[in-house]
Design a protein around this motif. Structure first.
Motif, PDB file in Angstrom:
ATOM      1  N   VAL A 112      22.919   6.216 -62.678  1.00 13.34           N
ATOM      2  CA  VAL A 112      21.768   7.269 -62.942  1.00 13.34           C
ATOM      3  C   VAL A 112      21.972   8.289 -61.715  1.00 13.34           C
ATOM      4  O   VAL A 112      22.061   9.507 -61.679  1.00 13.34           O
ATOM      5  CB  VAL A 112      20.528   6.995 -63.238  1.00 13.34           C
ATOM      6  CG1 VAL A 112      19.468   7.808 -63.225  1.00 13.34           C
ATOM      7  CG2 VAL A 112      20.669   6.225 -64.753  1.00 13.34           C
ATOM      8  N   VAL A 113      21.772   7.652 -60.430  1.00 11.00           N
ATOM      9  CA  VAL A 113      21.601   8.206 -59.293  1.00 11.00           C
ATOM     10  C   VAL A 113      22.857   9.073 -58.625  1.00 11.00           C
ATOM     11  O   VAL A 113      22.758  10.063 -58.326  1.00 11.00           O
ATOM     12  CB  VAL A 113      21.127   7.374 -58.151  1.00 11.00           C
ATOM     13  CG1 VAL A 113      21.176   7.808 -56.781  1.00 11.00           C
ATOM     14  CG2 VAL A 113      19.964   6.611 -58.392  1.00 11.00           C
ATOM     15  N   PRO A 118      23.057  14.011 -60.379  1.00  9.07           N
ATOM     16  CA  PRO A 118      23.810  14.908 -59.701  1.00  9.07           C
ATOM     17  C   PRO A 118      24.559  15.968 -60.897  1.00  9.07           C
ATOM     18  O   PRO A 118      24.609  17.150 -60.754  1.00  9.07           O
ATOM     19  CB  PRO A 118      25.020  14.315 -59.027  1.00  9.07           C
ATOM     20  CG  PRO A 118      24.300  12.851 -58.703  1.00  9.07           C
ATOM     21  CD  PRO A 118      23.612  12.492 -59.966  1.00  9.07           C
ATOM     22  N   PHE A 119      24.991  15.570 -62.061  1.00  3.74           N
ATOM     23  CA  PHE A 119      25.571  16.300 -63.049  1.00  3.74           C
ATOM     24  C   PHE A 119      24.667  17.379 -63.536  1.00  3.74           C
ATOM     25  O   PHE A 119      24.832  18.338 -63.768  1.00  3.74           O
ATOM     26  CB  PHE A 119      26.196  15.369 -64.086  1.00  3.74           C
ATOM     27  CG  PHE A 119      26.807  16.001 -65.212  1.00  3.74           C
ATOM     28  CD1 PHE A 119      27.923  16.728 -65.099  1.00  3.74           C
ATOM     29  CD2 PHE A 119      25.975  16.397 -66.327  1.00  3.74           C
ATOM     30  CE1 PHE A 119      28.491  17.515 -66.113  1.00  3.74           C
ATOM     31  CE2 PHE A 119      26.602  17.031 -67.351  1.00  3.74           C
ATOM     32  CZ  PHE A 119      27.840  17.677 -67.378  1.00  3.74           C
ATOM     33  N   LEU A 120      23.605  16.773 -63.893  1.00  4.77           N
ATOM     34  CA  LEU A 120      22.417  17.493 -64.493  1.00  4.77           C
ATOM     35  C   LEU A 120      21.839  18.382 -63.585  1.00  4.77           C
ATOM     36  O   LEU A 120      21.718  19.779 -63.976  1.00  4.77           O
ATOM     37  CB  LEU A 120      21.250  16.483 -65.153  1.00  4.77           C
ATOM     38  CG  LEU A 120      21.512  15.565 -66.250  1.00  4.77           C
ATOM     39  CD1 LEU A 120      20.457  14.802 -66.589  1.00  4.77           C
ATOM     40  CD2 LEU A 120      21.984  16.051 -67.466  1.00  4.77           C
ATOM     41  N   ASP A 121      21.751  18.384 -62.286  1.00  2.61           N
ATOM     42  CA  ASP A 121      21.248  19.186 -61.321  1.00  2.61           C
ATOM     43  C   ASP A 121      22.444  20.334 -61.233  1.00  2.61           C
ATOM     44  O   ASP A 121      21.927  21.475 -61.045  1.00  2.61           O
ATOM     45  CB  ASP A 121      21.205  18.397 -59.862  1.00  2.61           C
ATOM     46  CG  ASP A 121      20.062  17.736 -59.789  1.00  2.61           C
ATOM     47  OD1 ASP A 121      19.052  17.970 -60.423  1.00  2.61           O
ATOM     48  OD2 ASP A 121      19.778  16.991 -58.845  1.00  2.61           O
ATOM     49  N   HIS A 122      23.886  19.913 -61.238  1.00  2.00           N
ATOM     50  CA  HIS A 122      24.558  20.971 -61.114  1.00  2.00           C
ATOM     51  C   HIS A 122      24.652  21.959 -62.333  1.00  2.00           C
ATOM     52  O   HIS A 122      24.784  23.088 -62.051  1.00  2.00           O
ATOM     53  CB  HIS A 122      26.078  20.137 -61.171  1.00  2.00           C
ATOM     54  CG  HIS A 122      27.436  20.722 -61.024  1.00  2.00           C
ATOM     55  ND1 HIS A 122      27.579  21.885 -59.936  1.00  2.00           N
ATOM     56  CD2 HIS A 122      28.261  21.317 -62.199  1.00  2.00           C
ATOM     57  CE1 HIS A 122      28.863  22.524 -60.469  1.00  2.00           C
ATOM     58  NE2 HIS A 122      29.270  22.057 -61.758  1.00  2.00           N
ATOM     59  N   SER A 157      30.924  12.877 -64.169  1.00  2.00           N
ATOM     60  CA  SER A 157      31.038  13.609 -62.736  1.00  2.00           C
ATOM     61  C   SER A 157      30.772  15.173 -62.775  1.00  2.00           C
ATOM     62  O   SER A 157      30.775  15.736 -63.830  1.00  2.00           O
ATOM     63  CB  SER A 157      32.168  13.415 -61.862  1.00  2.00           C
ATOM     64  OG  SER A 157      33.195  13.782 -62.560  1.00  2.00           O
ATOM     65  N   VAL A 158      30.450  15.649 -61.862  1.00  2.00           N
ATOM     66  CA  VAL A 158      30.203  17.051 -61.563  1.00  2.00           C
ATOM     67  C   VAL A 158      31.332  17.993 -62.315  1.00  2.00           C
ATOM     68  O   VAL A 158      31.014  19.084 -62.990  1.00  2.00           O
ATOM     69  CB  VAL A 158      29.855  17.602 -60.000  1.00  2.00           C
ATOM     70  CG1 VAL A 158      29.864  19.078 -60.048  1.00  2.00           C
ATOM     71  CG2 VAL A 158      28.404  16.842 -59.708  1.00  2.00           C
TER      72      VAL A 158
END
Length: 226
Positions: A112-113, A118-122, A157-158
């Motif tokens: 999750v961390v 990070p993916f959802l933020d991206h 991943s991003v």
């Protein structure tokens, strides 16, 4: 029943949920005469407990189901009788172990961390539209590989890479569903000629996913031998 499901194929789960509620949680489905698709769906917890635990030996899967689920091997999903009992006890002892619970929590929290957030933020910053089902499918696949194989395929991943192993697993699932739907002679004929889903299954199960598993096992052996 089957025509109704086909009409609602794009919201299948909601349709099945409505039918189960209408019939009190258990319904018999009569499939096409040529497909051998008569089956029972139940969501009643007492029925589930009765079938999968209390009286499991009365509900053997049998050789036909084992043949359909052949790509899944001889694990607990595809086993009967004493072999199922042994695997269930083994799995139960692992799952109920407090160390395993801590391990699962650590793995999922880490994914999750380091993966999901990070993916959802991206995608949020770039205002990119994504298929959330695909996102959480990758999230589940990565977690499963970490817990079972000790290796993270990093499919979530991003850069959202193409993951042939995750795709292969999806194709294995799809092919086994087709085996349930099609008459036995039909999918066996396809397997003989290597056509359609059976061709995909051979490539996905016996080449791509098996290769991935052997790679994971080899990497883990090398790691333990150091």
């Amino acid at each position: 029943m089957v025509p109704g499901l086909l009409r609602n194929v794009f919201h299948m789960y909601e349709s099945i949920d409505r039918v189960l509620k209408h019939y009190g949680g258990t319904v018999e489905v009569k499939g096409p005469w040529f497909a051998g698709m008569d089956f029972i769906i139940t969501s009643d917890p007492m029925n589930v407990h009765h079938i999968l635990s209390k009286n499991f030996f009365n509900y053997e899967k049998g050789s036909e189901i084992r043949e359909i689920l052949e790509p899944l091997g001889d694990g607990i999903i595809n086993s009967d009788s004493d072999w199922w009992t042994f695997q269930r006890k083994t799995m139960h002892s692992i799952v109920k172990n407090s160390n395993f619970e801590l391990f699962v929590e650590k793995v999922v929290r880490g994914k999750v961390v380091d993966g999901l957030i990070p993916f959802l933020d991206h995608i949020s910053k770039l205002e990119i539209e994504v298929d959330l089902q695909e996102v959480f499918k990758r999230f589940t696949f990565d977690n499963s590989c970490l817990m079972v194989l000790g290796l993270d395929p990093v499919s979530l991943s991003v850069d959202f890479p193409k993951c042939k192993h995750a795709k292969a697993f999806d194709e294995i699932e799809e092919a086994t569903i087709y085996r349930h739907i099609l008459p036995k002679w039909c999918w066996k004929f396809q397997r003989w000629l290597q056509l359609g889903q059976e061709k995909k299954l051979r490539k996905a199960a016996w080449e791509t996913f098996d290769g991935f598993l052997y790679q994971c096992i080899s990497s883990k052996r090398e790691e333990l031998s150091r």
